[in-house]
Scaffold this motif. Structure first.
Motif, mmCIF file in Angstrom:
data_model
loop_
_atom_site.group_PDB
_atom_site.id
_atom_site.type_symbol
_atom_site.label_atom_id
_atom_site.label_comp_id
_atom_site.label_asym_id
_atom_site.label_seq_id
_atom_site.Cartn_x
_atom_site.Cartn_y
_atom_site.Cartn_z
ATOM 1 N N LYS A 1 0.824 -1.210 0.000
ATOM 2 C CA LYS A 1 0.000 0.000 0.000
ATOM 3 C C LYS A 1 0.856 1.257 0.000
ATOM 4 O O LYS A 1 0.536 2.244 -0.661
ATOM 5 N N GLU A 2 1.967 1.222 0.731
ATOM 6 C CA GLU A 2 2.855 2.384 0.809
ATOM 7 C C GLU A 2 3.500 2.678 -0.546
ATOM 8 O O GLU A 2 3.583 3.825 -0.973
ATOM 9 N N PHE A 3 3.973 1.638 -1.220
ATOM 10 C CA PHE A 3 4.624 1.820 -2.511
ATOM 11 C C PHE A 3 3.605 2.020 -3.642
ATOM 12 O O PHE A 3 3.922 2.617 -4.657
ATOM 13 N N GLY A 4 2.407 1.485 -3.471
ATOM 14 C CA GLY A 4 1.374 1.613 -4.499
ATOM 15 C C GLY A 4 1.088 0.326 -5.229
ATOM 16 O O GLY A 4 0.004 0.134 -5.743
ATOM 17 N N SER A 5 2.074 -0.569 -5.275
ATOM 18 C CA SER A 5 1.893 -1.871 -5.927
ATOM 19 C C SER A 5 3.140 -2.705 -5.671
ATOM 20 O O SER A 5 4.203 -2.176 -5.290
ATOM 21 N N LEU A 6 3.019 -4.000 -5.900
ATOM 22 C CA LEU A 6 4.173 -4.888 -5.765
ATOM 23 C C LEU A 6 5.254 -4.503 -6.765
ATOM 24 O O LEU A 6 6.442 -4.490 -6.453
ATOM 25 N N ARG A 7 4.841 -4.176 -7.978
ATOM 26 C CA ARG A 7 5.796 -3.811 -9.016
ATOM 27 C C ARG A 7 6.577 -2.541 -8.657
ATOM 28 O O ARG A 7 7.788 -2.456 -8.867
ATOM 29 N N LYS A 8 5.900 -1.552 -8.095
ATOM 30 C CA LYS A 8 6.587 -0.320 -7.719
ATOM 31 C C LYS A 8 7.568 -0.563 -6.583
ATOM 32 O O LYS A 8 8.626 0.075 -6.520
ATOM 33 N N LEU A 9 7.233 -1.479 -5.703
ATOM 34 C CA LEU A 9 8.171 -1.849 -4.650
ATOM 35 C C LEU A 9 9.411 -2.479 -5.273
ATOM 36 O O LEU A 9 10.540 -2.171 -4.904
ATOM 37 N N PHE A 10 9.206 -3.373 -6.231
ATOM 38 C CA PHE A 10 10.322 -4.061 -6.876
ATOM 39 C C PHE A 10 11.221 -3.099 -7.652
ATOM 40 O O PHE A 10 12.420 -3.327 -7.764
ATOM 41 N N SER A 11 10.648 -2.047 -8.220
ATOM 42 C CA SER A 11 11.427 -1.134 -9.064
ATOM 43 C C SER A 11 11.979 0.060 -8.289
ATOM 44 O O SER A 11 12.616 0.935 -8.881
ATOM 45 N N ALA A 12 11.753 0.108 -6.975
ATOM 46 C CA ALA A 12 12.249 1.220 -6.165
ATOM 47 C C ALA A 12 13.775 1.208 -6.112
ATOM 48 O O ALA A 12 14.408 0.155 -6.140
ATOM 49 N N ASP A 13 14.378 2.403 -6.037
ATOM 50 C CA ASP A 13 15.827 2.464 -5.888
ATOM 51 C C ASP A 13 16.213 2.176 -4.435
ATOM 52 O O ASP A 13 15.354 2.051 -3.558
ATOM 53 N N LEU A 14 17.495 2.053 -4.195
ATOM 54 C CA LEU A 14 17.985 1.648 -2.871
ATOM 55 C C LEU A 14 17.508 2.594 -1.772
ATOM 56 O O LEU A 14 17.058 2.160 -0.714
ATOM 57 N N SER A 15 17.597 3.877 -2.020
ATOM 58 C CA SER A 15 17.219 4.859 -1.008
ATOM 59 C C SER A 15 15.743 4.763 -0.652
ATOM 60 O O SER A 15 15.373 4.736 0.527
ATOM 61 N N SER A 16 14.879 4.699 -1.680
ATOM 62 C CA SER A 16 13.437 4.606 -1.444
ATOM 63 C C SER A 16 13.070 3.302 -0.757
ATOM 64 O O SER A 16 12.219 3.258 0.128
ATOM 65 N N PHE A 17 13.722 2.235 -1.162
ATOM 66 C CA PHE A 17 13.452 0.909 -0.605
ATOM 67 C C PHE A 17 13.789 0.872 0.887
ATOM 68 O O PHE A 17 12.982 0.452 1.717
ATOM 69 N N CYS A 18 14.983 1.328 1.220
ATOM 70 C CA CYS A 18 15.465 1.224 2.608
ATOM 71 C C CYS A 18 14.817 2.246 3.533
ATOM 72 O O CYS A 18 14.969 2.152 4.758
ATOM 73 N N HIS A 19 14.128 3.222 2.967
ATOM 74 C CA HIS A 19 13.460 4.240 3.773
ATOM 75 C C HIS A 19 12.301 3.657 4.570
ATOM 76 O O HIS A 19 11.893 4.217 5.587
ATOM 77 N N HIS A 20 11.774 2.510 4.135
ATOM 78 C CA HIS A 20 10.595 1.928 4.762
ATOM 79 C C HIS A 20 10.965 0.941 5.860
ATOM 80 O O HIS A 20 11.916 0.161 5.735
ATOM 81 N N LYS A 21 10.199 0.976 6.920
ATOM 82 C CA LYS A 21 10.403 0.090 8.059
ATOM 83 C C LYS A 21 10.266 -1.364 7.624
ATOM 84 O O LYS A 21 9.336 -1.727 6.907
ATOM 85 N N GLY A 22 11.205 -2.189 8.061
ATOM 86 C CA GLY A 22 11.167 -3.604 7.722
ATOM 87 C C GLY A 22 12.000 -3.959 6.512
ATOM 88 O O GLY A 22 12.145 -5.134 6.177
ATOM 89 N N LEU A 23 12.552 -2.929 5.841
ATOM 90 C CA LEU A 23 13.386 -3.167 4.666
ATOM 91 C C LEU A 23 14.775 -2.584 4.912
ATOM 92 O O LEU A 23 14.948 -1.654 5.677
ATOM 93 N N GLY A 24 15.754 -3.140 4.227
ATOM 94 C CA GLY A 24 17.120 -2.655 4.390
ATOM 95 C C GLY A 24 17.976 -3.082 3.216
ATOM 96 O O GLY A 24 17.480 -3.657 2.238
#
Length: 222
Positions: A50-73
Protein backbone atom coordinates in the motif's frame (compact mmCIF):
# COMPACT_ATOMS: atom_id res chain seq x y z
CA UNK A 1 4.98 -16.52 10.42
CA UNK A 2 4.77 -19.17 13.14
CA UNK A 3 2.24 -17.02 15.02
CA UNK A 4 -0.20 -17.12 12.14
CA UNK A 5 -2.95 -19.76 11.78
CA UNK A 6 -1.67 -22.60 9.62
CA UNK A 7 -4.35 -22.09 6.95
CA UNK A 8 -3.17 -18.50 6.48
CA UNK A 9 0.55 -19.24 6.33
CA UNK A 10 1.76 -18.38 2.81
CA UNK A 11 4.34 -21.17 2.55
CA UNK A 12 1.80 -23.86 3.38
CA UNK A 13 -0.74 -22.28 1.05
CA UNK A 14 1.80 -22.26 -1.78
CA UNK A 15 2.67 -25.90 -1.23
CA UNK A 16 -1.00 -26.90 -1.12
CA UNK A 17 -2.41 -24.77 -3.92
CA UNK A 18 0.52 -23.46 -5.96
CA UNK A 19 2.07 -19.94 -6.13
CA UNK A 20 -0.72 -18.61 -8.35
CA UNK A 21 -3.15 -18.98 -5.43
CA UNK A 22 -1.26 -16.46 -3.29
CA UNK A 23 -2.01 -12.76 -3.06
CA UNK A 24 0.72 -10.17 -3.68
CA UNK A 25 1.03 -9.66 0.08
CA UNK A 26 1.39 -13.40 0.70
CA UNK A 27 4.12 -13.72 -1.93
CA UNK A 28 5.96 -10.76 -0.46
CA UNK A 29 5.60 -12.27 3.02
CA UNK A 30 7.46 -15.40 1.89
CA UNK A 31 10.25 -13.18 0.59
CA UNK A 32 10.44 -11.02 3.75
CA UNK A 33 10.15 -14.04 6.11
CA UNK A 34 9.75 -11.93 9.27
CA UNK A 35 7.71 -8.98 10.39
CA UNK A 36 8.62 -6.13 12.70
CA UNK A 37 7.78 -5.33 16.31
CA UNK A 38 4.02 -5.05 16.58
CA UNK A 39 3.39 -6.15 12.98
CA UNK A 40 3.45 -9.73 11.67
CA UNK A 41 4.94 -10.44 8.28
CA UNK A 42 1.60 -10.53 6.40
CA UNK A 43 0.54 -7.21 7.89
CA UNK A 44 3.94 -5.74 7.03
CA UNK A 45 3.71 -7.03 3.46
CA UNK A 46 0.25 -5.57 2.99
CA UNK A 47 1.42 -2.26 4.49
CA UNK A 48 4.45 -2.06 2.19
CA UNK A 49 2.44 -2.77 -0.96
CA UNK A 50 0.00 0.00 0.00
CA UNK A 51 2.85 2.38 0.81
CA UNK A 52 4.62 1.82 -2.51
CA UNK A 53 1.37 1.61 -4.50
CA UNK A 54 1.89 -1.87 -5.93
CA UNK A 55 4.17 -4.89 -5.77
CA UNK A 56 5.80 -3.81 -9.02
CA UNK A 57 6.59 -0.32 -7.72
CA UNK A 58 8.17 -1.85 -4.65
CA UNK A 59 10.32 -4.06 -6.88
CA UNK A 60 11.43 -1.13 -9.06
CA UNK A 61 12.25 1.22 -6.17
CA UNK A 62 15.83 2.46 -5.89
CA UNK A 63 17.99 1.65 -2.87
CA UNK A 64 17.22 4.86 -1.01
CA UNK A 65 13.44 4.61 -1.44
CA UNK A 66 13.45 0.91 -0.60
CA UNK A 67 15.46 1.22 2.61
CA UNK A 68 13.46 4.24 3.77
CA UNK A 69 10.59 1.93 4.76
CA UNK A 70 10.40 0.09 8.06
CA UNK A 71 11.17 -3.60 7.72
CA UNK A 72 13.39 -3.17 4.67
CA UNK A 73 17.12 -2.66 4.39
CA UNK A 74 20.19 -3.11 2.20
CA UNK A 75 20.28 -6.88 2.66
CA UNK A 76 16.64 -7.24 1.52
CA UNK A 77 17.29 -4.88 -1.40
CA UNK A 78 20.27 -6.93 -2.58
CA UNK A 79 18.31 -10.15 -2.20
CA UNK A 80 15.37 -8.75 -4.16
CA UNK A 81 17.57 -7.48 -6.99
CA UNK A 82 19.16 -10.91 -7.24
CA UNK A 83 15.73 -12.56 -7.47
CA UNK A 84 14.61 -10.11 -10.16
CA UNK A 85 17.78 -10.67 -12.18
CA UNK A 86 17.41 -14.46 -11.94
CA UNK A 87 13.84 -14.12 -13.19
CA UNK A 88 14.98 -12.04 -16.15
CA UNK A 89 17.74 -14.49 -17.00
CA UNK A 90 15.31 -17.40 -16.77
CA UNK A 91 12.98 -15.71 -19.28
CA UNK A 92 15.91 -14.84 -21.53
CA UNK A 93 17.21 -18.41 -21.45
CA UNK A 94 13.79 -19.74 -22.39
CA UNK A 95 13.92 -17.61 -25.53
CA UNK A 96 17.58 -18.07 -26.35
CA UNK A 97 18.12 -21.79 -25.88
CA UNK A 98 17.79 -22.34 -29.66
CA UNK A 99 14.18 -23.45 -29.70
CA UNK A 100 11.74 -21.95 -32.17
CA UNK A 101 9.49 -19.20 -30.86
CA UNK A 102 6.09 -20.81 -30.46
CA UNK A 103 4.57 -18.74 -27.68
CA UNK A 104 3.79 -15.07 -28.29
CA UNK A 105 2.80 -14.78 -24.63
CA UNK A 106 6.24 -15.87 -23.44
CA UNK A 107 7.84 -13.39 -25.81
CA UNK A 108 5.58 -10.67 -24.44
CA UNK A 109 6.47 -11.65 -20.88
CA UNK A 110 10.19 -11.47 -21.60
CA UNK A 111 10.02 -8.12 -23.43
CA UNK A 112 7.69 -6.62 -20.86
CA UNK A 113 10.02 -7.59 -18.02
CA UNK A 114 12.97 -6.22 -19.96
CA UNK A 115 11.52 -2.85 -20.96
CA UNK A 116 8.58 -1.95 -18.74
CA UNK A 117 10.45 -0.13 -15.98
CA UNK A 118 12.95 1.73 -18.16
CA UNK A 119 12.94 5.45 -17.40
CA UNK A 120 13.88 6.31 -20.98
CA UNK A 121 12.60 4.94 -24.25
CA UNK A 122 14.57 1.95 -25.50
CA UNK A 123 14.26 0.15 -28.83
CA UNK A 124 15.01 -3.58 -28.63
CA UNK A 125 15.36 -6.14 -31.43
CA UNK A 126 15.17 -9.94 -31.30
CA UNK A 127 17.07 -11.46 -34.23
CA UNK A 128 15.72 -14.83 -35.45
CA UNK A 129 16.92 -17.50 -37.87
CA UNK A 130 14.82 -19.00 -40.66
CA UNK A 131 13.13 -21.37 -38.19
CA UNK A 132 12.27 -18.47 -35.89
CA UNK A 133 14.81 -19.49 -33.28
CA UNK A 134 16.36 -16.63 -31.34
CA UNK A 135 19.90 -15.77 -32.41
CA UNK A 136 20.22 -12.90 -29.94
CA UNK A 137 18.49 -9.80 -28.65
CA UNK A 138 19.96 -6.30 -28.58
CA UNK A 139 18.92 -2.84 -27.42
CA UNK A 140 19.79 -0.76 -30.48
CA UNK A 141 18.55 2.72 -29.67
CA UNK A 142 17.93 4.73 -26.52
CA UNK A 143 16.13 8.03 -26.34
CA UNK A 144 14.95 10.78 -24.07
CA UNK A 145 12.07 10.47 -21.65
CA UNK A 146 9.57 10.31 -24.50
CA UNK A 147 11.34 9.46 -27.76
CA UNK A 148 14.12 7.48 -29.41
CA UNK A 149 15.86 8.05 -32.71
CA UNK A 150 15.49 4.82 -34.66
CA UNK A 151 17.46 4.27 -37.86
CA UNK A 152 16.21 1.48 -40.19
CA UNK A 153 19.61 1.30 -41.87
CA UNK A 154 21.28 0.32 -38.58
CA UNK A 155 18.69 -2.40 -38.01
CA UNK A 156 19.31 -3.81 -41.48
CA UNK A 157 23.06 -3.72 -40.84
CA UNK A 158 22.77 -5.63 -37.55
CA UNK A 159 20.33 -8.14 -39.04
CA UNK A 160 22.77 -8.94 -41.85
CA UNK A 161 25.67 -9.23 -39.40
CA UNK A 162 23.65 -11.80 -37.42
CA UNK A 163 22.49 -13.53 -40.61
CA UNK A 164 18.92 -13.13 -39.36
CA UNK A 165 15.93 -14.21 -41.41
CA UNK A 166 13.32 -12.47 -39.26
CA UNK A 167 13.04 -9.89 -36.48
CA UNK A 168 10.78 -8.97 -33.58
CA UNK A 169 10.85 -5.30 -32.61
CA UNK A 170 9.96 -3.85 -29.23
CA UNK A 171 10.12 -0.55 -27.44
CA UNK A 172 8.73 0.92 -24.24
CA UNK A 173 6.67 4.03 -23.55
CA UNK A 174 7.98 5.58 -20.30
CA UNK A 175 4.62 7.36 -19.99
CA UNK A 176 3.13 3.95 -19.20
CA UNK A 177 0.61 4.16 -22.04
CA UNK A 178 1.19 1.30 -24.48
CA UNK A 179 -1.01 2.60 -27.31
CA UNK A 180 1.26 3.01 -30.39
CA UNK A 181 1.61 6.49 -31.80
CA UNK A 182 1.44 7.43 -35.46
CA UNK A 183 5.21 7.86 -35.44
CA UNK A 184 5.52 4.30 -34.06
CA UNK A 185 3.51 3.04 -37.00
CA UNK A 186 5.48 5.10 -39.52
CA UNK A 187 8.89 3.96 -38.31
CA UNK A 188 7.70 0.34 -38.21
CA UNK A 189 6.63 0.60 -41.85
CA UNK A 190 10.00 2.11 -42.79
CA UNK A 191 11.83 -0.70 -40.98
CA UNK A 192 9.68 -3.36 -42.66
CA UNK A 193 10.26 -1.83 -46.10
CA UNK A 194 14.02 -1.56 -45.54
CA UNK A 195 14.32 -5.17 -44.36
CA UNK A 196 12.13 -6.44 -47.20
CA UNK A 197 14.83 -5.28 -49.63
CA UNK A 198 17.18 -7.90 -48.15
CA UNK A 199 14.46 -10.53 -47.70
CA UNK A 200 14.17 -10.25 -43.91
CA UNK A 201 10.71 -10.28 -42.28
CA UNK A 202 9.45 -8.35 -39.27
CA UNK A 203 7.17 -10.73 -37.38
CA UNK A 204 5.89 -8.25 -34.81
CA UNK A 205 6.47 -4.98 -33.03
CA UNK A 206 5.55 -4.84 -29.34
CA UNK A 207 4.95 -1.58 -27.50
CA UNK A 208 5.41 -1.98 -23.74
CA UNK A 209 3.45 0.19 -21.34
CA UNK A 210 2.84 0.20 -17.63
CA UNK A 211 0.36 -2.65 -17.40
CA UNK A 212 -0.05 -3.87 -20.96
CA UNK A 213 1.82 -4.63 -24.16
CA UNK A 214 0.42 -3.95 -27.62
CA UNK A 215 1.22 -6.22 -30.58
CA UNK A 216 1.28 -4.76 -34.09
CA UNK A 217 0.66 -8.24 -35.53
CA UNK A 218 -2.44 -8.70 -33.39
CA UNK A 219 -3.70 -5.33 -34.60
CA UNK A 220 -3.16 -6.42 -38.22
CA UNK A 221 -0.55 -3.74 -38.82
CA UNK A 222 2.20 -6.19 -39.86
Amino acid sequence: MKLLPKESMPREKLLSHGPQALTDAELLAIFLRTGTQGMNVLALSDHLIKEFGSLRKLFSADLSSFCHHKGLGVAKYVQLQAVLEMTQRYLAEALQRGEALTSPEQTKLYLSGLLRDKQREEFFVLFLDNQHRVICGEPLFQGTIDSASVYPREIVKRALEHNAAALILAHNHPSGIAEPSQSDRRITRRICDALALVDIRVLDHFVVGDGEIVSFAERGWI
